[in-house]
Write an enzyme that holds these catalytic residues in place. Sequence first.
Site, PDB file in Angstrom:
ATOM      1  N   ALA A 265       0.967  -0.534   0.019  1.00 29.25           N
ATOM      2  CA  ALA A 265       0.027  -0.242  -0.160  1.00 29.25           C
ATOM      3  C   ALA A 265       0.800   1.549   0.185  1.00 29.25           C
ATOM      4  O   ALA A 265       2.309   0.941   0.263  1.00 29.25           O
ATOM      5  CB  ALA A 265      -0.941  -0.052   1.110  1.00 29.25           C
ATOM      6  N   GLU A 301      -0.573   2.498   6.968  1.00 29.75           N
ATOM      7  CA  GLU A 301      -1.148   3.842   6.423  1.00 29.75           C
ATOM      8  C   GLU A 301      -1.333   4.597   6.530  1.00 29.75           C
ATOM      9  O   GLU A 301      -1.316   5.967   6.839  1.00 29.75           O
ATOM     10  CB  GLU A 301      -2.273   3.357   5.137  1.00 29.75           C
ATOM     11  CG  GLU A 301      -1.481   2.171   4.290  1.00 29.75           C
ATOM     12  CD  GLU A 301       0.124   2.638   3.761  1.00 29.75           C
ATOM     13  OE1 GLU A 301       0.973   3.506   3.405  1.00 29.75           O
ATOM     14  OE2 GLU A 301       1.086   1.476   3.760  1.00 29.75           O
TER      15      GLU A 301
HETATM   16 ZN   LIG Z   1       4.393   2.321   5.347  1.00 29.19          ZN
END
Ligand SMILES: [Zn+2]
Length: 857
Positions: A265, A301
């Site tokens: 991600a 994230e």
């Molecule tokens: Zn990271």
Amino acid sequence: MDPYRLPRHVVPTRYEIRLEPDLVTASFLGTETIAVTVNEPTTEIVLNAADLSVTQASLENDRGQRSSATIALEENLERCRLTFPASITPGSWRLTLVFNGILNDKLRGFYRSSYKDAAGVSRTLAATQFEATDARRAFPCWDEPAFKAVFASTLAIDPALTAVSNTRIVSERREGHRKVITFADTMKMSTYLVAFVVGELESTTPMSVGRTPLRVWCVPGKVKLAAFGQDVGVASLRFFEEYYGVPYPGDKLDLLAIPDFAAGAMENLGAITFRETALLVDELQATHAEQERVADVVAHENAHMWFGDLVTMSWWTGIWLNEAFATFMEMLAVDAWKPEWRRWTTFGVSRAAAFAVDGLWSTRPIEFEVRAPRDADAMFDVLTYEKGASVLRMLEQYLGPEVFRDGVRRYLRDHAYANADTSDLWAALGNAAGTPINAMMDGWILQPGFPLVAARRDGGDLVLSQQRFTYRPEPLEPFVAASGSRDQRWQVPIQVRFGTRNGDRVVRLVLDGADARVPIPAGSDHTLVNEGGHGFYRVRYADDLLDPLLRRLPDGLQPIERFNLVSDAWATVLAGLTSVTQYLELSARFTAERDRNVWASLLAALSALNRVIAPADRPGLEGFTRRLVAPAAAELGWAPRPGEDELTRQLRGDLLRALGTLGNDPAVQAEAARRYAASLTDAAAVDPNVLPALIAILAHVGDADRYEEFVRRFRAATTPQEEQRYLYALAAFQRRELLAQTLERAVSGEIRTQDAPFVVRTLLMSVYSREMAWDFVKRRWDQMDRLYPKHGLRRMCEGVIGLATPELERNVHAFFTERTINLGGKTLEQYLEQLRVAVALSEREGEALASYLRRFS
Ligand SMILES: [Zn+2]
């Protein structure tokens, strides 16, 4: 002058970018106006650009002065040099550039991703991945993290499509045959955090966290898989606003699942992109491990929105500040959200992965000077993430969670919208703690490796001593140069627990010399070093200290302590300090174990042994595996009991898989076939945690019909997790002709390039396919190099660690000596040294192991 750093006499403050992507021709047109400050008279502006053609460049200011530049692209330095006919005076200017580029297939910069819609028709979307240094492939820019600026983006797209960027939409209008969408200004931030996604996209209904609407986006038809990711998104965003004491710095938060994605991600501010397996999941059909992965990545994230996005490292040398912190915070957030998952115990597995690399001579310090961008790419490894997070956890436990949090808050407040270095973090944490911590932390961050703490009794004292842990007495010349030295020391925060009849006594100390003595309290019946399991060191007990601990198995020690006991013991086997038979005797004492992580360590060691033994010894290892695993598997059975926790359900799957594959248990294999068949007509017949184990077992014993069936199921999968299970099953067969098909699929385009290198890695690690997979890799290297994202190619090569026979090892060395292959940083050296550690184990212990295993065959 550093060829990798831009001159600083001209600095950007605001970019107005307009991009017009065409998904059909896979190209884009762009214009941008960058507000810049010229700090000294100059005739030259230098910024980054790669794979772009820049057709016009001009400068103007509010006094009506205007100048056009000649444009020179310096391909190898990925720079664009603008030369003006006369000197530009200091002050504020606007630089306007016109350019065009291609939507590439390499999953970096501005790239194309494709997928099949519900009708089986191929569709395309465009997405970006800029970290570390690929924003320059989408628009010319000062592509270094310290050049923070405001970004105002506009996308002119096909009206049938949707566009998402870092901020909310402020206007949308038609311009001829295009829909023109303008996004709000971002906060002041680094170029690598800018993001654009354009395609046919669907989203969930937004949920609010304070003023922030949070949505999940995906390609049409998959929004039913988005609820879990959105829930963890909301929970972790809330957690971080509270923990950091600073509001979320964006104006909305979108989580986007991209069908082709190189990494897991990417923390683009307000527009986080994910590979589908890391965001989309059917909660009812997924294993615990698959859900945990989504929770981890989403929380990770989100943590970056502050750590990384709001406060950013000054240069890639400090990447650990971003990644170690986000990994540490991911654990805290998931642990707060689902305490029953016992996330810090599972983290032991991640810590062990860091130990595995950090015990090599070819390791590196967590913080490592980065000059070339290529070396920045190689920094995204277990040392940055897992070792970094482990060291932060150790520090948090040493300072106390409140003090640590206060230091983090201070750091974020002091450096918001700016850049910071490691010393700034230590200053903030030291301030909160009221004591400097630089000296202690420098040892962990700037030195490679970690200590092995030996524990022994001497009279009434416990004596603890430290030395650097290495798997091998010497570096592996000429392939590996030693990092650091043998006689390094650390300031090791240690917690020791003495168990006495009147309860436990915990003693804390900092071991900073060669050794330290601690009086053993009267009546102590056991001594455990690394109480709580958070220390980043391994422990080796003298026999008279180890025996009382083993007598307390399983429940007299915490799960993480049992995990460390077996994990540390296995490491000393690889290092030649403990014999493999001693280790197998030790592991045989864990039959009553019911913790999934402890089992993960035990089973990983058996898999490693499977790769170094001769084929004739395999039945012995299978017998040993059955003997070890069967009691726990029999007790758990095939189906969950009412009220059982998720971890036990996952353990059941892990144990059955081990019995049916590594244990080669025919009864388990037959039952797996029966239950798998039943699950095809009644999905509820098999627990979701067991189903992937059945698939793995059936592949292990599968024939051509089974292979064809699994190919069909891979193609028709309805969730990303189901697709992955069948995909990796294609690498788990034993028959050569089937494995050869899987290898072909990895380069034919049938398997996505985001996955194919990982499938090949699995084939290199399997004893049934490693020779042919290695042959294939050698023959098709150039093709794979062209096809796969760099990150993927690097991870594929990790598979050479599985080529653990002396002949294959020689062959690996010959290949890499003949071809000049740079995987970035010390990656290749680490793989070769790990391979040597495995082969050395077979050379050292092969005979003893064979005779020990014979009795189980
Ligand atoms: Zn990271």
